[in-house]
Motif scaffolding. Structure first.
Motif, PDB file in Angstrom:
ATOM      1  N   ARG A 196      -6.900 -68.793 -13.791  1.00 20.36           N
ATOM      2  CA  ARG A 196      -6.065 -67.776 -14.454  1.00 20.36           C
ATOM      3  C   ARG A 196      -6.764 -67.254 -15.706  1.00 20.36           C
ATOM      4  N   TYR A 197      -6.666 -65.931 -15.923  1.00 19.31           N
ATOM      5  CA  TYR A 197      -7.224 -65.288 -17.108  1.00 19.31           C
ATOM      6  C   TYR A 197      -6.127 -64.529 -17.855  1.00 19.31           C
ATOM      7  N   SER A 198      -6.288 -64.462 -19.169  1.00 21.90           N
ATOM      8  CA  SER A 198      -5.465 -63.582 -19.993  1.00 21.90           C
ATOM      9  C   SER A 198      -6.381 -62.888 -21.003  1.00 21.90           C
ATOM     10  N   THR A 199      -5.991 -61.668 -21.380  1.00 20.43           N
ATOM     11  CA  THR A 199      -6.811 -60.880 -22.296  1.00 20.43           C
ATOM     12  C   THR A 199      -5.928 -60.231 -23.343  1.00 20.43           C
ATOM     13  N   LEU A 200      -6.281 -60.410 -24.606  1.00 23.10           N
ATOM     14  CA  LEU A 200      -5.632 -59.710 -25.705  1.00 23.10           C
ATOM     15  C   LEU A 200      -6.635 -58.704 -26.250  1.00 23.10           C
ATOM     16  N   GLY A 201      -6.288 -57.427 -26.178  1.00 26.48           N
ATOM     17  CA  GLY A 201      -7.191 -56.378 -26.629  1.00 26.48           C
ATOM     18  C   GLY A 201      -6.565 -55.545 -27.724  1.00 26.48           C
ATOM     19  N   ALA A 202      -7.377 -55.072 -28.635  1.00 30.95           N
ATOM     20  CA  ALA A 202      -6.908 -54.210 -29.720  1.00 30.95           C
ATOM     21  C   ALA A 202      -8.039 -53.288 -30.140  1.00 30.95           C
ATOM     22  N   GLY A 203      -7.658 -52.091 -30.578  1.00 21.15           N
ATOM     23  CA  GLY A 203      -8.692 -51.169 -31.016  1.00 21.15           C
ATOM     24  C   GLY A 203      -8.137 -49.848 -31.497  1.00 21.15           C
ATOM     25  N   PHE A 204      -9.041 -48.937 -31.770  1.00 25.82           N
ATOM     26  CA  PHE A 204      -8.693 -47.616 -32.282  1.00 25.82           C
ATOM     27  C   PHE A 204      -9.362 -46.543 -31.426  1.00 25.82           C
ATOM     28  N   LEU A 205      -8.630 -45.437 -31.247  1.00 18.80           N
ATOM     29  CA  LEU A 205      -9.180 -44.250 -30.607  1.00 18.80           C
ATOM     30  C   LEU A 205      -9.169 -43.123 -31.612  1.00 18.80           C
ATOM     31  N   TYR A 206     -10.236 -42.361 -31.620  1.00 20.60           N
ATOM     32  CA  TYR A 206     -10.276 -41.154 -32.437  1.00 20.60           C
ATOM     33  C   TYR A 206     -10.563 -39.974 -31.516  1.00 20.60           C
ATOM     34  N   TYR A 207      -9.583 -39.067 -31.415  1.00 30.10           N
ATOM     35  CA  TYR A 207      -9.712 -37.889 -30.559  1.00 30.10           C
ATOM     36  C   TYR A 207     -10.418 -36.790 -31.358  1.00 30.10           C
ATOM     37  N   ILE A 208     -11.700 -36.627 -31.094  1.00 34.78           N
ATOM     38  CA  ILE A 208     -12.489 -35.648 -31.837  1.00 34.78           C
ATOM     39  C   ILE A 208     -12.033 -34.238 -31.506  1.00 34.78           C
ATOM     40  N   ASN A 209     -11.802 -33.978 -30.227  1.00 37.72           N
ATOM     41  CA  ASN A 209     -11.180 -32.741 -29.769  1.00 37.72           C
ATOM     42  C   ASN A 209     -10.603 -33.011 -28.389  1.00 37.72           C
ATOM     43  N   VAL A 210     -10.165 -31.989 -27.673  1.00 36.96           N
ATOM     44  CA  VAL A 210      -9.509 -32.209 -26.382  1.00 36.96           C
ATOM     45  C   VAL A 210     -10.480 -32.739 -25.331  1.00 36.96           C
ATOM     46  N   HIS A 211     -11.784 -32.637 -25.587  1.00 30.70           N
ATOM     47  CA  HIS A 211     -12.785 -33.060 -24.604  1.00 30.70           C
ATOM     48  C   HIS A 211     -13.498 -34.354 -24.973  1.00 30.70           C
ATOM     49  N   VAL A 212     -13.444 -34.783 -26.217  1.00 27.40           N
ATOM     50  CA  VAL A 212     -14.249 -35.918 -26.673  1.00 27.40           C
ATOM     51  C   VAL A 212     -13.385 -36.896 -27.464  1.00 27.40           C
ATOM     52  N   LYS A 213     -13.547 -38.203 -27.152  1.00 28.50           N
ATOM     53  CA  LYS A 213     -12.869 -39.237 -27.936  1.00 28.50           C
ATOM     54  C   LYS A 213     -13.803 -40.425 -28.116  1.00 28.50           C
TER      55      LYS A 213
END
Length: 325
Positions: free
Chosen positions: A273-290
């Protein structure tokens, strides 16, 4: 040298009742939420372990009937959509279909419903998968008993050749969203359980029938599984910056846990059995790039399998610039 495809499908709409549509080709299976969420829209670098194992590559060759009211006078237009399809089973995980058995997949979707004047919304679905893999071996393995008394037991019979070993899943998902002054807060959850057929070394759906180097077919392994994920998404005072918190788990064999997963009883790394805790940030530069900055804290249970007596050092940090086109 050949052609490789990701999507190749068409859809026919009937216009008498404005109710039905038929799709055919290579397209996403109608099972659950995350497997159908496009990589260009997903807020995490990868799908959860459960989604990747059960629905490897997400897409499959098949045909699907959609019931989705399009007339404004239809009272169900704002509420429900039903997809039911027949698919090969292995999808893009393998080069071709390797048996004649087809899988039936269905999803009943509750469309996004506004809950109040503030714009809170709720959506969700129920999904089912009824399929299998035709055994080419007279030997099939199943877990017998549970807990400390469990073991992986072979069933050997000539009648097992041609027997359809099960891939049967039942799942539910929900999405709850609250608009903010800028952006939104959102909670997502999905749970799937059932029977999975795979091999001795992995619970991942095989893309081709498993054989050893001298073309001798391997036995298939049937396991009871469950898995889930939970998302929390939050824009941080602007539409461009988003915080992501996610927890997911996948238990490939619910009959055993911890030190009960023992090589001496026929279990392997495929039962861990595996479990994963993930966290982070997204920055949407524009509608085409993040841009992503994301950390996955991955934990496996401590077992009696060689190499898995303790947690493996396999955490991941992802820094990604992603273009959408």
């Amino acid at each position: 040298g050949g052609v490789n495809i990701r999507h190749f499908w068409g859809r026919f709409y009937e216009n008498n009742f404005e109710l039905f549509a038929i799709s055919a080709g290579m397209f996403a299976r109608p099972m659950g939420f995350e497997a159908n969420l496009s990589s260009s829209d997903r807020e995490t670098p990868e799908r959860g372990r459960m989604s990747q194992i059960l629905m490897k590559t997400e897409r499959d060759m098949g045909a699907m009937l959609t019931v989705d009211p399009r007339r404004s006078t239809n009272p169900l237009k704002k509420y429900v959509k039903l997809d039911v399809g027949v698919f090969n089973g292995q999808g893009l995980a393998g080069p071709m279909e390797f048996d004649s058995h087809k899988d039936v997949i269905g999803r009943l979707h509750l469309k996004s419903q506004k809950l109040n004047k503030a714009g809170w919304s709720l959506s969700g679905s129920l999904s089912g998968y009824l399929g299998g893999i035709v055994s080419q071996s007279p030997v099939i393995y199943k877990a017998s008993g549970s807990g400390a008394n469990a073991s992986m037991v072979p069933d050997s019979a000539l009648t097992n050749v041609g027997y359809v070993t099960p891939r049967r899943y039942a799942g539910a998902d929900v999405q709850f969203k609250i608009p903010n002054r800028k952006g939104f807060s959102e909670l997502r959850a999905e749970y799937i359980r059932g029977l999975q057929t795979a091999t001795a070394t992995t619970s991942e759906t095989p893309g081709s029938y498993p054989v050893v180097s001298n073309n001798i077919v391997q036995p298939l392994y049937i396991r009871n599984f469950d898995g889930a994920y939970l998302y929390y998404l939050q824009h941080l005072g602007t539409d461009n910056l988003q915080f992501v918190l996610k927890y997911d788990w996948y238990d490939p064999n619910k009959k055993v846990k911890g030190k009960e997963v023992d090589e001496a009883k026929g279990f392997t790394a495929a039962d861990v059995r595996y479990s994963t805790l993930g966290a982070g940030f997204l920055y949407y530069i524009n509608v085409h790039v993040k841009a992503f900055l994301y950390y996955d804290r991955i934990r496996n249970e401590s077992t009696n399998i060689t190499g898995f007596q303790n947690d493996i050092n396999d955490d991941i940090v992802t820094l990604r610039l992603q273009f959408r086109f």
